[in-house]
Write an enzyme that holds these catalytic residues in place. Sequence first.
Site, mmCIF file in Angstrom:
data_model
loop_
_atom_site.group_PDB
_atom_site.id
_atom_site.type_symbol
_atom_site.label_atom_id
_atom_site.label_comp_id
_atom_site.label_asym_id
_atom_site.label_seq_id
_atom_site.Cartn_x
_atom_site.Cartn_y
_atom_site.Cartn_z
ATOM 1 C CB ALA A 62 -0.890 -0.007 1.237
ATOM 2 C CD GLU A 126 1.531 -5.435 5.768
ATOM 3 O OE1 GLU A 126 2.391 -6.293 6.070
ATOM 4 O OE2 GLU A 126 0.902 -5.465 4.687
HETATM 5 C C1 3H9 Z 1 0.506 -2.170 3.619
HETATM 6 O O1 3H9 Z 1 0.764 -2.667 2.563
HETATM 7 C C2 3H9 Z 1 -0.850 -2.217 4.258
HETATM 8 C C3 3H9 Z 1 -1.720 -3.327 3.756
HETATM 9 O O2 3H9 Z 1 -1.480 -4.516 4.474
HETATM 10 C C4 3H9 Z 1 -3.162 -3.012 4.013
HETATM 11 C C5 3H9 Z 1 -3.727 -1.834 3.293
HETATM 12 C C6 3H9 Z 1 -5.224 -1.789 3.400
HETATM 13 N N1 3H9 Z 1 4.510 3.512 0.255
HETATM 14 O O3 3H9 Z 1 13.290 2.543 1.194
HETATM 15 P P1 3H9 Z 1 13.710 3.258 -0.017
HETATM 16 C C7 3H9 Z 1 9.213 5.184 -0.857
HETATM 17 S S1 3H9 Z 1 1.601 -1.253 4.494
HETATM 18 C C8 3H9 Z 1 4.929 4.743 -0.082
HETATM 19 O O4 3H9 Z 1 14.622 4.406 0.117
HETATM 20 P P2 3H9 Z 1 15.008 0.874 -0.942
HETATM 21 C C9 3H9 Z 1 10.198 5.681 0.180
HETATM 22 O O5 3H9 Z 1 9.572 6.554 1.077
HETATM 23 C C10 3H9 Z 1 3.028 -1.212 3.467
HETATM 24 N N2 3H9 Z 1 6.212 5.045 -0.335
HETATM 25 O O6 3H9 Z 1 14.268 2.269 -1.130
HETATM 26 C C11 3H9 Z 1 11.219 6.354 -0.692
HETATM 27 O O7 3H9 Z 1 10.686 7.613 -1.067
HETATM 28 P P3 3H9 Z 1 11.634 8.858 -1.307
HETATM 29 C C12 3H9 Z 1 3.845 -2.411 3.624
HETATM 30 C C13 3H9 Z 1 7.096 4.057 -0.222
HETATM 31 O O8 3H9 Z 1 15.302 0.401 -2.312
HETATM 32 C C14 3H9 Z 1 11.257 5.479 -1.935
HETATM 33 O O9 3H9 Z 1 10.013 4.771 -1.937
HETATM 34 N N3 3H9 Z 1 5.072 -2.260 2.905
HETATM 35 C C15 3H9 Z 1 6.724 2.758 0.132
HETATM 36 O O10 3H9 Z 1 16.092 0.997 0.050
HETATM 37 C C16 3H9 Z 1 12.400 4.479 -1.952
HETATM 38 O O11 3H9 Z 1 12.363 3.744 -0.729
HETATM 39 C C17 3H9 Z 1 6.191 -1.795 3.483
HETATM 40 O O12 3H9 Z 1 6.225 -1.520 4.666
HETATM 41 C C18 3H9 Z 1 5.355 2.494 0.365
HETATM 42 N N4 3H9 Z 1 4.908 1.268 0.672
HETATM 43 O O13 3H9 Z 1 13.925 -0.098 -0.278
HETATM 44 C C19 3H9 Z 1 7.385 -1.664 2.588
HETATM 45 N N5 3H9 Z 1 7.827 1.973 0.169
HETATM 46 O O14 3H9 Z 1 12.531 8.500 -2.456
HETATM 47 C C20 3H9 Z 1 8.154 -0.431 2.950
HETATM 48 C C21 3H9 Z 1 8.855 2.774 -0.158
HETATM 49 O O15 3H9 Z 1 10.700 9.977 -1.563
HETATM 50 N N6 3H9 Z 1 9.235 -0.187 2.023
HETATM 51 N N7 3H9 Z 1 8.430 4.025 -0.406
HETATM 52 O O16 3H9 Z 1 12.396 9.020 -0.012
HETATM 53 C C22 3H9 Z 1 10.438 -0.794 2.110
HETATM 54 O O17 3H9 Z 1 10.638 -1.677 2.909
HETATM 55 C C23 3H9 Z 1 11.540 -0.307 1.204
HETATM 56 O O18 3H9 Z 1 11.188 0.989 0.777
HETATM 57 C C24 3H9 Z 1 11.769 -1.192 -0.040
HETATM 58 C C25 3H9 Z 1 12.768 -0.443 -0.990
HETATM 59 C C26 3H9 Z 1 12.385 -2.514 0.399
HETATM 60 C C27 3H9 Z 1 10.504 -1.427 -0.816
#
Ligand code: 3H9
Length: 704
Positions: A62, A126
């Site tokens: 999300a 999450e």
């Molecule tokens: C969910 O899914 C809820 C559901 O169960 C239910 C819903 C009803 N959203 O980390 P990075 C941005 S909860 C928005 O530097 P990497 C991040 O802010 C979600 N933005 O890169 C950054 O922005 P900026 C569950 C996001 O390569 C840019 O992307 N998922 C999101 O080191 C690059 O990120 C998570 O918790 C997002 N979901 O790592 C996953 N994710 O460039 C959280 C990233 O402006 N994300 N951004 O600063 C991660 O773990 C890492 O970002 C990921 C990439 C491994 C994906």
Amino acid sequence: MSTVETSRSGSVAVVRFGEPPVNSLGLATRQALAAAISAAIADPGVSAIVLAGRNGTFSAGADIKEFATGGMITAPNLHDVIALVAGSPKPIVAAIEGTCLGGGLELALGAHYRVAVATAKVGLPEVKLGLLPGAGGTQRLPRLIGVENALNVILSGEPVPAKLFAGSALFDALVNEDPAGAATTLAAAKAGELAGKAPPRARDRSAAGPLVEPLLGFARTTAGAAYAAYPAPLKIIDALEAAATQSFEDGLATERQLFAELMVTPVSRALRHAFFAERAASKIPDVPESTPVRPIASAAIIGAGTMGTGIAINFLNAGIPVFLLEVGKEALDKGVARIADTYAGQVKKGRLKPADAEARGKLLTPTLSYDDIGGADIVIEAVFEDMAIKEKVFTTLDAVMKPGAILASNTSTLDLDRIAAVTKRPGDVVGTHFFSPANIMKLLEVVRGKATAPDVLATTMKLARTLKKTAVVSGVCDGFIGNRMLEQYLRQALFLVDEGADPAAIDAACEKFGFAMGPFRVSDLAGNDIGWHIRKRRALEHPDVVYSKIADKLCELGRFGQKTGGGWYDYKPGDRNAYPSKVVADLIAAHRQAIGVTPRKVSSREIVDRLVFALVNEGAHILAEGIAQRASDIDIVYLTGYGFPVFRGGPMCYADEIGLYAVALRMRELARNPYGDPGFWTPAPLIERLAASGGSFNSAGARP
Ligand code: 3H9
């Protein structure tokens, strides 16, 4: 920008969705995805559908930014899209590569079949945001891999390689490359096999089993104790219990309810704040990401003490050759031995392969001569915290280092501009304030002097990532962000002792609040002589700043902490526990008598308020002065460098959560106490301004 594209391979429609950089499932993507899937379902020429991400990755879940705005519930929400996928009469195959996390994995779980690249990272993270998977993950995953495995995946939140689930119903095929191609082949085959029959769904499987209840009972007991401050783990267990004991629809409703409850908790708000704060910290408004950086292929460290060797290990770990320079052979040998011991310890614990330890050791060149280090791309000075010594070192560095080398100082308090001024190249000078133990602590304060060149700053920020540090930019002031705030915190801690609170009671109150360690345990660990030295300097430079004298009296006894076998507490050899000290109790009693204070009972609430609001008030000054670029940077400094409880999001986030009006009110209440520094509790003008307007540190406009 969100893009969803459908292509055709025979009768299989391949729907690719993407929103750079991580393919999160924001509203625009959900709308386009729902439209593309509906169109493929309605198209009589399509027999099956493949769902794939773009840019080499499936989805990070999300869009977390939508959580604060409520945009996540706007239709079609993630539930709607997943229901559309799961209810499709035509088989849908998810093609997974890159990352497949959170709502991204939940979308894939809604598909009828899944093909993944074996190394793709899958997980439900999450819990790290104080939430649970809220789009069916707690109901579908246990039906595919069992409750116990699902519990591990969801409670840890850790992404793991898809191949770990080989043989489970989670993946129908694991491939090395081209998951969309493999998914297309599978989709065509399944369409033929099913011949119009409804495709299989995770919801039709069962998660029930005789061992589920005892397993969840055990998990509840351990999670309740291990994560007492965090509400998500227990609710995750509740949701998994629903998966095993309720119908799919009821379980889904339970999950939704629990997710909604978690979303409004301060803990989830704090963790989401920390997620974005960490990512924001690397951005410098006037130094764009396109700023060219200088190559860093070698480094030199001046000073082979604990700090210098810790810093050196970071470079060695990153594969960057290091010259380690000391003035005396004995100190140099000791430093080299400390590095060797660190690696030997890691090998012994099985954390490092002997060959890797050897390779890292080979990158180290100890030296006693400045002549050896001139060719290094960066030199970091880590000598004693004394301006005269640092000026001398920088004068030498200016003479020996090649043009273009970055000259960095590890000073934790001193004026970087003065240090830079002794060189003919102040633009090349930057502060790199590591935290002890430097090879372990994640925080790096990058100190930007008034002359520091943009490319030097950009290079240092990039280097921080290479060294796996979280870098926060600080302007020049005494103590920079972290130690300048810490000084006020420690002044309050010592006033509290004067007034009647014992060090152990203060530490206990802080630890109950969630700090990793209270101020006295930390001082004993770091060495009480460090603070003593700083107070002596401060007394000369700022004689008006009032300090309690109790810490000086302790140091006069030689009680510098763990390293001398005693500090605020007593220590036994080979035992890290802190024991109450009769000597210290007597010292404090005599001190109170000498200053004419009758000790009073101080509540835990007063202890925590005084210590934390001391941080907050100084943080507000730091923000208003532009020393910190943003409030969230201050939070990151405290979360990653000072053991501030992560579930409170940092001092500024904590103050925002309470409300700055209430914070200012409490400060005025504390000001009624005549003990200590009478001006201490004057709320910073920024707090007054934000309190009056209903604003917060972390909202836009917090800076003047
Ligand atoms: C969910 O899914 C809820 C559901 O169960 C239910 C819903 C009803 N959203 O980390 P990075 C941005 S909860 C928005 O530097 P990497 C991040 O802010 C979600 N933005 O890169 C950054 O922005 P900026 C569950 C996001 O390569 C840019 O992307 N998922 C999101 O080191 C690059 O990120 C998570 O918790 C997002 N979901 O790592 C996953 N994710 O460039 C959280 C990233 O402006 N994300 N951004 O600063 C991660 O773990 C890492 O970002 C990921 C990439 C491994 C994906």
